[in-house]
Each structure stands twice: as structure tokens, then as C-alpha cells.
Scaffold this active site. Structure first.
Site, PDB file in Angstrom:
ATOM      1  N   LYS A   1       4.618   0.131   8.235  1.00 45.68           N
ATOM      2  CA  LYS A   1       4.019   1.287   7.313  1.00 45.68           C
ATOM      3  C   LYS A   1       5.163   2.085   8.104  1.00 45.68           C
ATOM      4  CE  LYS A   1       0.074   4.172   8.072  1.00 45.68           C
ATOM      5  NZ  LYS A   1      -1.153   4.385   8.735  1.00 45.68           N
TER       6      LYS A   1
ATOM      7  N   GLY B   1       1.007  -0.772  -0.077  1.00 46.47           N
ATOM      8  CA  GLY B   1       0.007   0.281   0.113  1.00 46.47           C
ATOM      9  C   GLY B   1       0.906   1.276  -0.384  1.00 46.47           C
TER      10      GLY B   1
ATOM     11  N   ASP C   1     -13.101   9.850   9.986  1.00 51.56           N
ATOM     12  CA  ASP C   1     -12.719   9.016   8.445  1.00 51.56           C
ATOM     13  C   ASP C   1     -13.358   7.721   7.587  1.00 51.56           C
ATOM     14  OD1 ASP C   1     -11.541  10.159   5.980  1.00 51.56           O
ATOM     15  OD2 ASP C   1      -9.822   9.352   6.501  1.00 51.56           O
TER      16      ASP C   1
END
Length: 351
Positions: free
Chosen positions: A45, A23, A140
Site C-alpha cells: 500500500k 486498488g 468505518d
């Protein structure tokens, strides 16, 4: 160790073997990896936040909140790579559970059964009950922020826009960074209701349920005005009571200038859907935020009866607004101040 995958450099310890890039976002990239001592597959990440204060703030919120929650339906941080020293510190590496896909990809590639819709919505609301009990607004929620694995386990991620629900900051400050995807935005956000409540997350859950039922976004607005038009095309012109619930005079005048619209039944939009799903959808997508169900109420809805268990839907202790002190003074913080805060947060986890 410096590992590379697709020419992406990951400066992580030798305990990790980097596998693939899975990603990419505006200020980060995610790789799958193996934690060699345990054999566990993880996601790493890599965040490079120090070019922009906004990215620093998001990173700080994300780290603090994911460390706070310990919940099956909220992604957790397993570890944070410790920087060598403050001077050379330029990247943040969050080690998290590895999830195979996200709701956005699943909706795009397959039709979801009613059982899938039930189970996914149940898990989203179970996470939201914990967040809201802690007085946190996610702000969100959207399909790409719902991570999934092959067992259909769901975990909410990306707390970079989250805020305290009891914050004293005014609505203009609350909205400064509001870049949440428009399609899942509650109408009161566009109509400046002056105060934003937990109901904004509930609206997003309604939009996600609608998208799971049809495979398409319900309100894919091209801009602010189009977004509102699409909402009113379905929900109809607000009742007088809901109309006067809009605090902004300008927003009321704008609504009044629009042609009258009749409400469209959800049954006509989703003819094959379970009627119980549509009943829940109506309660999630009430125009007036004060009339929307809470996460706790939604969990008790008949549609979710196969999964609802009041003894296994944990809350979390309320988070003091001081948890977000850095947000209140963010305009006076330099990038170096923010770097210090992030560095301290990482070191506190490693201690």
C-alpha cells in the site's frame, strides 16, 4: 528499486517484484507483489499523506493500530519500507498480507449462501470483540473494508478513522473527521447523542449482515435526512424510552416533527433469510445504542453456533487513551510535526 505498474512508481527495495495495481483510494494505491526471498505474495500500500494533515493522521492511526493488533481477522502489517532519509521521505509503503477481494465486490457479483453469511459475520464479530476489548472503535466498518480470500477468510482493514472508546475528546472533535460512509452510520451519530460508544460499530455490522442477506444496502441514504428516514421506515418511530434517550433537544424535536411510522418486520424484507439471522439482525440494529448487543454477546447468538468457540475468540489488552495523544493535540500539529511522528513510527518498526 523503482518498479512501475500501469505507470505507477513504487520505490521499494529489490526484495519485491511489483505485479498489478489492485486498488486505489483518495490518498493511496495498492499493488500486488512478490517478496522474492520468501516467494510470498503480498500487498503493498503506497500512501502519499503529506499534502493533508488529515491523511497524515489517518496514516499514523493505521500504522499504530495494525502494529498493535495481532489477530487472524484483522489485517496485519508485515513490514514498512524504510525511508532513505527524513528530507526525501514523501511516501509510506505498508507491506501487508495479500487478500484476493473484498466484501463489496463479492456482494455485487454473487448471492451469498446462509453458510457464507454465518461465517463472514462470525469473523467480523470475532475481530470486533478484539478491537472493543482494546477500547478501540473502528468507526468505518463497511463491505469494502472487509478483505476476503478464496478460503473465505475475512480480515478487517482501514483503521484510519479509529478512535479510543474511552477518549476524553468532546463529541464535536470526535466527529470532525467523521466521513464514514453514511449508509453504515448509526442513528445516534446523526442525532448527536453526545457520546458515542462501541455500539456504533455493532450497528454497522447489522447493516453489513442485511446487505449480505439481500445483495443490496438496507439504508442507502442520499443525505442526512434521507438516511434517518430510511432507518425509521424500517425500525418505526422510536419508543418513548428510546426517544428520551436522545440527549439533543433539537434532534428530539426533529424526530417528533416526523409522521408516525410502524415498524416493518425483517421477515417481510428478507423473506428467504434464516430466521436466526433475522433474530441476530434485530439485536444488531436496535435503534437505542444501549439496547444493542455487544460483539461478545453476538458471538454467542444461536445463528453463529456452528463457529462459536469461547476458547478461540481472543481479546486484546486495553489501549491507553495516551496511545492517541497525537489526536488530542492534532490542531496544534504542523504537517512537519506529523511527518516526524510517522517517520519515527516507521523507524521504530524497523528497529
Amino acid at each position: 528499486m523503482t518498479a512501475s505498474s500501469r505507470n505507477v512508481r513504487f520505490n521499494v527495495s529489490d526484495d519485491y517484484e511489483i505485479l498489478d495495481v489492485i486498488g486505489e483510494g483518495a490518498y493511496g494505491i495498492v499493488c500486488s507483489a512478490i517478496h522474492k526471498p520468501s516467494g510470498q505474495k503480498v500487498a503493498i500500500k503506497k500512501i502519499s499523506p503529506f499534502d493533508h494533515s488529515m491523511f497524515c493522521l489517518r496514516t499514523l492511526r493505521e500504522m499504530k493500530l495494525l502494529r498493535y493488533f495481532n489477530h487472524e481477522n484483522i489485517i496485519s502489517i508485515l513490514d514498512i519500507q524504510q525511508p532513505q532519509d527524513f528530507e526525501s521521505f514523501s511516501e509510506v509503503y505498508l507491506i501487508q498480507e495479500l487478500m484476493e477481494t473484498d466484501m463489496h465486490r463479492v456482494i455485487r457479483t454473487q448471492d451469498l449462501s446462509d453458510d457464507h453469511c454465518q461465517y463472514f459475520i462470525y469473523q467480523i464479530l470475532r475481530a470486533l470483540k478484539a478491537m472493543h476489548s482494546a477500547d478501540i472503535l473502528h468507526r468505518d466498518l463497511k463491505p469494502s473494508n472487509l478483505l476476503l480470500n478464496a478460503n473465505c477468510d475475512l480480515k478487517v482493514c482501514d483503521f484510519g478513522l479509529a478512535r479510543s472508546a474511552v477518549s476524553t475528546e468532546d463529541s464535536s472533535s470526535f466527529m470532525t473527521e467523521y466521513v464514514a460512509t453514511r449508509w453504515y452510520r448509526a442513528p445516534e451519530i446523526m442525532l448527536t447523542f453526545k457520546e458515542y460508544t462501541k455500539a456504533i460499530d455493532i450497528w454497522s455490522v447489522g447493516c453489513i449482515l442485511a446487505e449480505m442477506l439481500s445483495g443490496r444496502p438496507l439504508f442507502p441514504g442520499k443525505d442526512y435526512h434521507h438516511q434517518l428516514m430510511l432507518i425509521l421506515d424500517v425500525l418505526g418511530t422510536p419508543t418513548m424510552e428510546d426517544y428520551y434517550g436522545i440527549k439533543s433537544r433539537r434532534a428530539r424535536e426533529y424526530i417528533r416533527s416526523l409522521p408516525f411510522k410502524k415498524r416493518v418486520s425483517f421477515a417481510s424484507i428478507f423473506p428467504r433469510a434464516n430466521p436466526l439471522a433475522l433474530d441476530l439482525l434485530e439485536k444488531l440494529l436496535a435503534f437505542n445504542p444501549a439496547k444493542r448487543v455487544t460483539a461478545e454477546e453476538a458471538l454467542q447468538h444461536n445463528y453463529l453456533e456452528p463457529y462459536h468457540d469461547p476458547d478461540d475468540e481472543p481479546t486484546a489488552p486495553p489501549i491507553s487513551p495516551s496511545f492517541f495523544d497525537f489526536d488530542r493535540i492534532k490542531d496544534s500539529l504542523t504537517k512537519n510535526d506529523l511527518k516526524i511522528l510517522i517517520y519515527k513510527e516507521i523507524m521504530s518498526m524497523n528497529n
